[in-house]
Motif scaffolding. Structure first.
Motif, mmCIF file in Angstrom:
data_model
loop_
_atom_site.group_PDB
_atom_site.id
_atom_site.type_symbol
_atom_site.label_atom_id
_atom_site.label_comp_id
_atom_site.label_asym_id
_atom_site.label_seq_id
_atom_site.Cartn_x
_atom_site.Cartn_y
_atom_site.Cartn_z
ATOM 1 N N LYS A 23 33.532 9.198 -2.913
ATOM 2 C CA LYS A 23 34.096 7.868 -3.181
ATOM 3 C C LYS A 23 35.243 7.941 -4.193
ATOM 4 O O LYS A 23 36.161 7.115 -4.169
ATOM 5 N N GLU A 38 24.476 -1.209 -18.435
ATOM 6 C CA GLU A 38 23.928 -0.017 -17.790
ATOM 7 C C GLU A 38 24.858 1.176 -17.978
ATOM 8 O O GLU A 38 24.399 2.313 -18.199
ATOM 9 N N LYS A 39 26.156 0.945 -17.931
ATOM 10 C CA LYS A 39 27.111 2.033 -18.193
ATOM 11 C C LYS A 39 26.926 2.586 -19.603
ATOM 12 O O LYS A 39 26.966 3.800 -19.818
ATOM 13 N N PRO A 59 31.714 2.641 -9.575
ATOM 14 C CA PRO A 59 31.160 1.675 -8.625
ATOM 15 C C PRO A 59 30.234 2.334 -7.592
ATOM 16 O O PRO A 59 30.573 3.375 -7.028
ATOM 17 N N GLU A 60 29.064 1.725 -7.419
ATOM 18 C CA GLU A 60 28.048 2.188 -6.476
ATOM 19 C C GLU A 60 27.309 3.440 -6.937
ATOM 20 O O GLU A 60 26.526 4.013 -6.178
ATOM 21 N N GLU A 61 27.539 3.896 -8.172
ATOM 22 C CA GLU A 61 26.774 5.039 -8.687
ATOM 23 C C GLU A 61 25.316 4.612 -8.875
ATOM 24 O O GLU A 61 25.017 3.727 -9.677
ATOM 25 N N SER A 62 24.406 5.227 -8.162
ATOM 26 C CA SER A 62 22.982 4.902 -8.262
ATOM 27 C C SER A 62 22.358 5.657 -9.426
ATOM 28 O O SER A 62 22.978 6.545 -10.023
ATOM 29 N N GLU A 63 21.123 5.326 -9.721
ATOM 30 C CA GLU A 63 20.394 6.049 -10.765
ATOM 31 C C GLU A 63 20.246 7.517 -10.372
ATOM 32 O O GLU A 63 20.348 8.410 -11.217
ATOM 33 N N SER A 81 32.964 -2.623 -4.363
ATOM 34 C CA SER A 81 31.892 -3.564 -4.698
ATOM 35 C C SER A 81 30.763 -2.836 -5.422
ATOM 36 O O SER A 81 30.888 -1.650 -5.750
ATOM 37 N N ASN A 82 29.660 -3.522 -5.642
ATOM 38 C CA ASN A 82 28.488 -2.948 -6.321
ATOM 39 C C ASN A 82 28.870 -2.304 -7.666
ATOM 40 O O ASN A 82 28.594 -1.134 -7.931
ATOM 41 N N VAL A 83 29.534 -3.093 -8.474
ATOM 42 C CA VAL A 83 29.971 -2.625 -9.792
ATOM 43 C C VAL A 83 28.765 -2.448 -10.708
ATOM 44 O O VAL A 83 27.863 -3.293 -10.745
ATOM 45 N N VAL A 84 28.746 -1.360 -11.450
ATOM 46 C CA VAL A 84 27.662 -1.098 -12.398
ATOM 47 C C VAL A 84 27.870 -1.962 -13.641
ATOM 48 O O VAL A 84 28.980 -2.014 -14.189
#
Length: 428
Positions: free
Chosen positions: A263, A344-345, A298-302, A337-340
């Motif tokens: 990405k 959380e950052k 963006p879109e970085e999951s755990e 989309s799906n901004v962290v």
């Protein structure tokens, strides 16, 4: 009475190189050169715009100078000057806003100003390679610019817009630059640029350039600055065994998650990056690999973040620059989309910093009982500091000579905030 010019530099080594070259030019013109704005006739702010925080820091430096009464000539240059030229001109109407392409012509602009030959900054003839070798700089090492610009267009990065397309400096100019700065007395040369591994001039690629540099019959050590891991060849790995080349690379990772790298539009996989580090450590088990990691893309999951966290221990980084993702307009990532969430950052950033500090400490402890050749760059009170060939700070509890190499035995490590420092004793 001599005029005084002050500098403040933010951001990368390329900016540092350009500031050093400008400062040396001003010294040659008879100016007193300092690293602040106090009581200066000219104040040059060499800005960075890689993140929102970089913009904020750059504006703070300008505002702080003005709030503290600076009334001389104010010049805002660097990447923020390219990115936000109109906004800066509106906000600071009495300042000269000079883009990277004209930065090298700042001394001519200043001379014209004081000779009352005022011309717009954008009419000065500059050029990204129009910097004379710096005889006097703010640093013990001499930085050599080999390349500028970037064609990668990573989705988070604004640099191609503010630095332009990739261009490489002619080999002959680079070699002559090195001959000159070694002649000035510099013991260490640092190769710098925006994307140096993509160097290409005529038939000479990056490895070919490095080969010609180390073949120079001169006494210096060579350090390679921040580099991308996507274009190494076998010749380069072989060259890293050369005694002139220091065993340290700042190898940009950004994320250990394959999906996040995709990405980001990075030109490598984590698998390739890991293999590169393994080849470096095969050359020297203590080879210092430092890196950059972005958290909260963006879109970085755990799970994505955990892979980056795990990579620090797995690859035994000597140092990690941790960045919280910063949205930059005019980049592809700005539209994702799906901004962290910012909170959380911040959480992820703190976890990564803690892991990185422990890795740094563990790495540096390995040098106790070993020898380092230390280039002294700081003398304060009754101690001296510098960097060994692995680019780790070393402190000697005695007054030594600046810009001189000393062979030291590392006897201890001093815990000092985020930067544990090795303690060395001179070997006679």
């Amino acid at each position: 009475m001599k005029k005084k010019v002050g500098f403040k530099t933010l951001g990368c080594r390329l900016n540092q190189f350009e500031t050093d070259a400008l400062a040396s030019r001003f010294a040659g013109l008879g100016y007193d050169v300092v690293e602040d704005s106090d009581d200066t006739d000219v104040f040059v702010v060499n800005t960075c715009t890689v993140t929102n925080q970089s913009d904020q820091k750059s504006r703070y430096v300008v505002n702080n100078a003005l709030n503290n009464g600076h009334s001389g000539m104010l010049i805002i240059t660097g990447c923020m000057a390219n990115h936000h030229k109109e906004k800066l001109e509106q906000r600071y109407p009495n300042a000269y806003v000079v883009g990277n392409e004209q930065k090298s012509a700042i001394p001519q602009l200043v001379e014209a100003h004081f000779n009352k030959e005022i011309i717009p900054a954008n009419q000065n003839q500059g050029g990204v390679f129009s910097y004379a070798p710096a005889a006097e700089t703010f640093h013990t090492r001499s930085m050599i610019k080999i390349q500028d610009g970037c064609d990668n267009y990573c989705t988070f990065c604004i640099i191609p817009k503010v630095r332009g397309r990739a261009v490489s400096r002619p080999v002959s100019e680079i070699l002559e630059n090195i001959r000159q700065v070694v002649g000035f007395g510099y013991k260490e040369v640092v190769i710098t640029g925006v994307n140096i591994s993509r160097y290409k001039h005529g038939e000479t690629n990056f490895s070919g350039l490095i080969r010609q540099i180390v073949d120079l019959d001169l006494d210096f050590r060579l350090r390679i600055s921040s580099i991308e891991p996507d274009s190494f060849d076998d010749d380069f790995f072989e060259l890293l065994k050369h005694p002139k080349i220091t065993p340290h690379l700042h190898l940009c990772l950004q994320s250990a998650s394959e999906s996040v790298l995709l990405k980001m539009r990075r030109m490598y996989t984590y698998k390739l990056y890991k293999k590169t580090v393994e080849r470096l450590r095969a050359i020297d088990p203590l080879f210092n690999v430092t890196t950059d990691i972005i958290v909260g893309f963006p879109e970085e999951s755990e799970a994505d973040f955990q892979r980056s966290l795990d990579s620090i221990k797995e690859l035994q980084f000597g140092h990690v620059h941790t960045f919280k993702y910063s949205k930059r307009e005019d980049t592809r990532a700005a539209r994702m989309s799906n901004v962290v969430a910012e909170k959380e950052k911040t959480r992820r950033s703190e976890l990564l910093r803690q892991e990185a500090y422990q890795a740094k400490l563990d790495y540096r402890k390995q040098f106790i009982g070993k020898q380092q050749e230390v280039l002294i760059d700081t003398i304060k009170g009754d101690f001296s500091k510098g960097y060994g060939e692995y680019y780790i700070p070393v402190k000697a509890l005695s007054k030594l000579e600046k810009n001189k190499l000393y062979n030291m035995l590392i006897v201890a490590i001093e815990l000092n905030g985020d930067e544990p420092c090795l303690i060395g004793e001179i070997k006679h």
